[in-house]
Design a protein around this motif. Sequence first.
Motif, PDB file in Angstrom:
ATOM      1  N   VAL A 226       0.839  -1.192   0.000  1.00 58.18           N
ATOM      2  CA  VAL A 226       0.000   0.000   0.000  1.00 58.18           C
ATOM      3  C   VAL A 226       0.881   1.251   0.000  1.00 58.18           C
ATOM      4  CG1 VAL A 226      -1.734   1.315   1.270  1.00 58.18           C
ATOM      5  CG2 VAL A 226      -1.856  -1.186   1.207  1.00 58.18           C
ATOM      6  N   TYR A 227       0.688   2.119  -1.008  1.00 59.59           N
ATOM      7  CA  TYR A 227       1.461   3.356  -1.049  1.00 59.59           C
ATOM      8  C   TYR A 227       0.608   4.603  -0.824  1.00 59.59           C
ATOM      9  CZ  TYR A 227      -0.039   4.122  -5.961  1.00 59.59           C
ATOM     10  OH  TYR A 227      -0.762   4.326  -7.112  1.00 59.59           O
ATOM     11  N   GLY A 228      -0.719   4.420  -0.692  1.00 57.90           N
ATOM     12  CA  GLY A 228      -1.580   5.563  -0.427  1.00 57.90           C
ATOM     13  C   GLY A 228      -3.022   5.140  -0.208  1.00 57.90           C
TER      14      GLY A 228
ATOM     15  N   VAL B  30       0.467   8.030  -9.423  1.00 50.47           N
ATOM     16  CA  VAL B  30       1.765   7.472  -9.795  1.00 50.47           C
ATOM     17  C   VAL B  30       2.901   8.366  -9.299  1.00 50.47           C
ATOM     18  CG1 VAL B  30       0.794   6.167 -11.704  1.00 50.47           C
ATOM     19  CG2 VAL B  30       1.773   8.429 -12.165  1.00 50.47           C
ATOM     20  N   ARG B  31       2.653   9.666  -9.195  1.00 49.74           N
ATOM     21  CA  ARG B  31       3.650  10.535  -8.575  1.00 49.74           C
ATOM     22  C   ARG B  31       3.908  10.075  -7.133  1.00 49.74           C
ATOM     23  NH1 ARG B  31       4.663  14.741 -11.716  1.00 49.74           N
ATOM     24  NH2 ARG B  31       3.051  15.885 -12.856  1.00 49.74           N
ATOM     25  N   ARG B  32       2.825   9.822  -6.420  1.00 48.22           N
ATOM     26  CA  ARG B  32       2.972   9.383  -5.028  1.00 48.22           C
ATOM     27  C   ARG B  32       3.720   8.049  -4.948  1.00 48.22           C
ATOM     28  NH1 ARG B  32       0.853  10.532  -0.026  1.00 48.22           N
ATOM     29  NH2 ARG B  32       1.001   8.770   1.432  1.00 48.22           N
ATOM     30  N   SER B  33       3.476   7.165  -5.900  1.00 51.42           N
ATOM     31  CA  SER B  33       4.159   5.862  -5.863  1.00 51.42           C
ATOM     32  C   SER B  33       5.670   6.037  -5.945  1.00 51.42           C
ATOM     33  CB  SER B  33       3.651   4.951  -6.985  1.00 51.42           C
ATOM     34  OG  SER B  33       4.157   5.318  -8.254  1.00 51.42           O
TER      35      SER B  33
ATOM     36  N   ILE C   4       8.236   4.958  -2.937  1.00 47.52           N
ATOM     37  CA  ILE C   4       9.320   4.001  -3.177  1.00 47.52           C
ATOM     38  C   ILE C   4      10.663   4.629  -2.852  1.00 47.52           C
ATOM     39  CG2 ILE C   4      10.539   2.747  -5.017  1.00 47.52           C
ATOM     40  CD1 ILE C   4       7.666   2.287  -6.250  1.00 47.52           C
ATOM     41  N   ARG C   5      10.847   5.885  -3.243  1.00 47.21           N
ATOM     42  CA  ARG C   5      12.112   6.567  -2.929  1.00 47.21           C
ATOM     43  C   ARG C   5      12.278   6.724  -1.415  1.00 47.21           C
ATOM     44  NH1 ARG C   5      12.383  10.226  -6.797  1.00 47.21           N
ATOM     45  NH2 ARG C   5      14.190   9.241  -7.800  1.00 47.21           N
ATOM     46  N   LEU C   6      11.217   7.101  -0.722  1.00 45.83           N
ATOM     47  CA  LEU C   6      11.276   7.254   0.729  1.00 45.83           C
ATOM     48  C   LEU C   6      11.626   5.938   1.415  1.00 45.83           C
ATOM     49  CD1 LEU C   6      10.755   9.079   3.240  1.00 45.83           C
ATOM     50  CD2 LEU C   6       8.362   8.361   3.121  1.00 45.83           C
ATOM     51  N   ASN C   7      11.186   4.842   0.823  1.00 44.73           N
ATOM     52  CA  ASN C   7      11.405   3.518   1.415  1.00 44.73           C
ATOM     53  C   ASN C   7      12.469   2.724   0.654  1.00 44.73           C
ATOM     54  OD1 ASN C   7       9.146   3.041   3.607  1.00 44.73           O
ATOM     55  ND2 ASN C   7       8.176   4.143   1.911  1.00 44.73           N
ATOM     56  N   ALA C   8      13.424   3.434   0.079  1.00 54.58           N
ATOM     57  CA  ALA C   8      14.454   2.783  -0.731  1.00 54.58           C
ATOM     58  C   ALA C   8      15.224   1.719   0.044  1.00 54.58           C
ATOM     59  CB  ALA C   8      15.418   3.833  -1.282  1.00 54.58           C
ATOM     60  N   GLU C   9      15.532   2.006   1.286  1.00 55.32           N
ATOM     61  CA  GLU C   9      16.277   1.030   2.086  1.00 55.32           C
ATOM     62  C   GLU C   9      15.457  -0.242   2.283  1.00 55.32           C
ATOM     63  OE1 GLU C   9      18.566   0.728   6.422  1.00 55.32           O
ATOM     64  OE2 GLU C   9      17.810   2.655   5.684  1.00 55.32           O
TER      65      GLU C   9
ATOM     66  N   PHE D 135      13.249  -1.479   0.287  1.00 58.69           N
ATOM     67  CA  PHE D 135      13.178  -2.243  -0.959  1.00 58.69           C
ATOM     68  C   PHE D 135      14.551  -2.561  -1.538  1.00 58.69           C
ATOM     69  CE2 PHE D 135       9.079   0.187  -1.015  1.00 58.69           C
ATOM     70  CZ  PHE D 135       8.261  -0.908  -0.788  1.00 58.69           C
ATOM     71  N   LYS D 136      15.601  -2.133  -0.845  1.00 56.43           N
ATOM     72  CA  LYS D 136      16.978  -2.415  -1.244  1.00 56.43           C
ATOM     73  C   LYS D 136      17.278  -1.874  -2.636  1.00 56.43           C
ATOM     74  CE  LYS D 136      17.245  -6.482   1.723  1.00 56.43           C
ATOM     75  NZ  LYS D 136      17.521  -7.948   1.820  1.00 56.43           N
ATOM     76  N   ILE D 137      16.867  -0.620  -2.860  1.00 61.13           N
ATOM     77  CA  ILE D 137      17.147   0.024  -4.141  1.00 61.13           C
ATOM     78  C   ILE D 137      17.813   1.376  -3.896  1.00 61.13           C
ATOM     79  CG2 ILE D 137      15.321  -1.182  -5.381  1.00 61.13           C
ATOM     80  CD1 ILE D 137      14.630   2.403  -4.766  1.00 61.13           C
ATOM     81  N   ASP D 138      18.479   1.877  -4.924  1.00 64.57           N
ATOM     82  CA  ASP D 138      19.126   3.179  -4.879  1.00 64.57           C
ATOM     83  C   ASP D 138      18.081   4.246  -5.217  1.00 64.57           C
ATOM     84  OD1 ASP D 138      20.560   5.517  -5.383  1.00 64.57           O
ATOM     85  OD2 ASP D 138      22.175   4.494  -6.451  1.00 64.57           O
ATOM     86  N   PRO D 139      17.808   5.193  -4.323  1.00 62.90           N
ATOM     87  CA  PRO D 139      16.772   6.200  -4.586  1.00 62.90           C
ATOM     88  C   PRO D 139      17.088   7.123  -5.757  1.00 62.90           C
ATOM     89  CG  PRO D 139      18.034   6.785  -2.639  1.00 62.90           C
ATOM     90  CD  PRO D 139      18.443   5.390  -3.009  1.00 62.90           C
ATOM     91  N   ASP D 140      18.341   7.092  -6.227  1.00 64.25           N
ATOM     92  CA  ASP D 140      18.739   7.935  -7.357  1.00 64.25           C
ATOM     93  C   ASP D 140      18.807   7.162  -8.667  1.00 64.25           C
ATOM     94  OD1 ASP D 140      19.005  10.260  -5.769  1.00 64.25           O
ATOM     95  OD2 ASP D 140      20.967   9.552  -5.077  1.00 64.25           O
ATOM     96  N   ARG D 141      18.293   5.932  -8.652  1.00 67.37           N
ATOM     97  CA  ARG D 141      18.281   5.131  -9.889  1.00 67.37           C
ATOM     98  C   ARG D 141      16.906   4.475 -10.045  1.00 67.37           C
ATOM     99  NH1 ARG D 141      22.131   0.812 -10.339  1.00 67.37           N
ATOM    100  NH2 ARG D 141      22.438   0.723  -8.088  1.00 67.37           N
TER     101      ARG D 141
END
Length: 287
Positions: free
Chosen positions: A32-34, A109-112, A116-121, A123-129
Amino acid sequence: MLRSLALAIIGLSLFPTSQVAAEDIRIVPDVVYGHKFGLATTFDVFAPTEEANGAAVLFMVSGGWYSRWSPPEQLQHRMKPLTDKGFTVFAVRHGSSPKFSISEAVADVRRSVRFIRLNAERFKIDPDRIGVFGMSAGGHLSLMLGTASDDGDPKAKDPVLKVSDRVQAVVAYVAPTDLRVAAKDAPDRLPAYERFPALDIDQKTAEPDSPLLHVTSDDAPTLLLAGAKDDLVPIFHSRNIQKAFEEAKVTSKLIEFPEAGHGFGGEDAQKATEAMVDWFVKHLAAE
């Protein structure tokens, strides 16, 4: 019939899930993202179990601005070319037509991206990629993220809204780029558009959600994939925004498929997928 086509577009190139070994991808469904009107907006996560590259790619689940839930296993094969390259893929659903408008879908989709960027850690992803792709209406939403995003609102009470919704790469299949030509008061509006509730808008209303009007030099690198025989979203949509990208000196490329219509099959589908993956590999690679 066109409504059925729109829903079918959401599932382009889906194949039986038995073709993908379960151990290749870890699926986290219905994150859930919103919330709005008592409803949840959600996405599914497809994470490679080995050799993840740290980059994220969002897939816009949208056709005709309908966004339909389906078991994530049905999307698994669609994500495999990306997860095989180490990308973590997010299948993002938005508030669906006819209940929700195009503007509301864009906001979702903007919120998504922000979430995802806010929760990058997590999801184990780089927030700048972070990259994004979609087909038809999904391609339109991808282009909106590539051309009209922002750095977030530092004064927002919601922590998600403080975060940027910018993306670093876009791939748009057969995407509408100027909604004004599909508006109900457009002089050359195609009759087919009357069957899409999301397009019950006038030209003025269409302007904020037309990616063509938002092109600037800081837009994300963008790959456009278009069929020359597309009679639902004519190829001038892709040609016009490609011209705008070139004038603004945005890194971009248009690949035209001479015999394709609104969607690709056979060798065209394979070539389009390869081009999409290569674009994300090139533009989301770790520095």
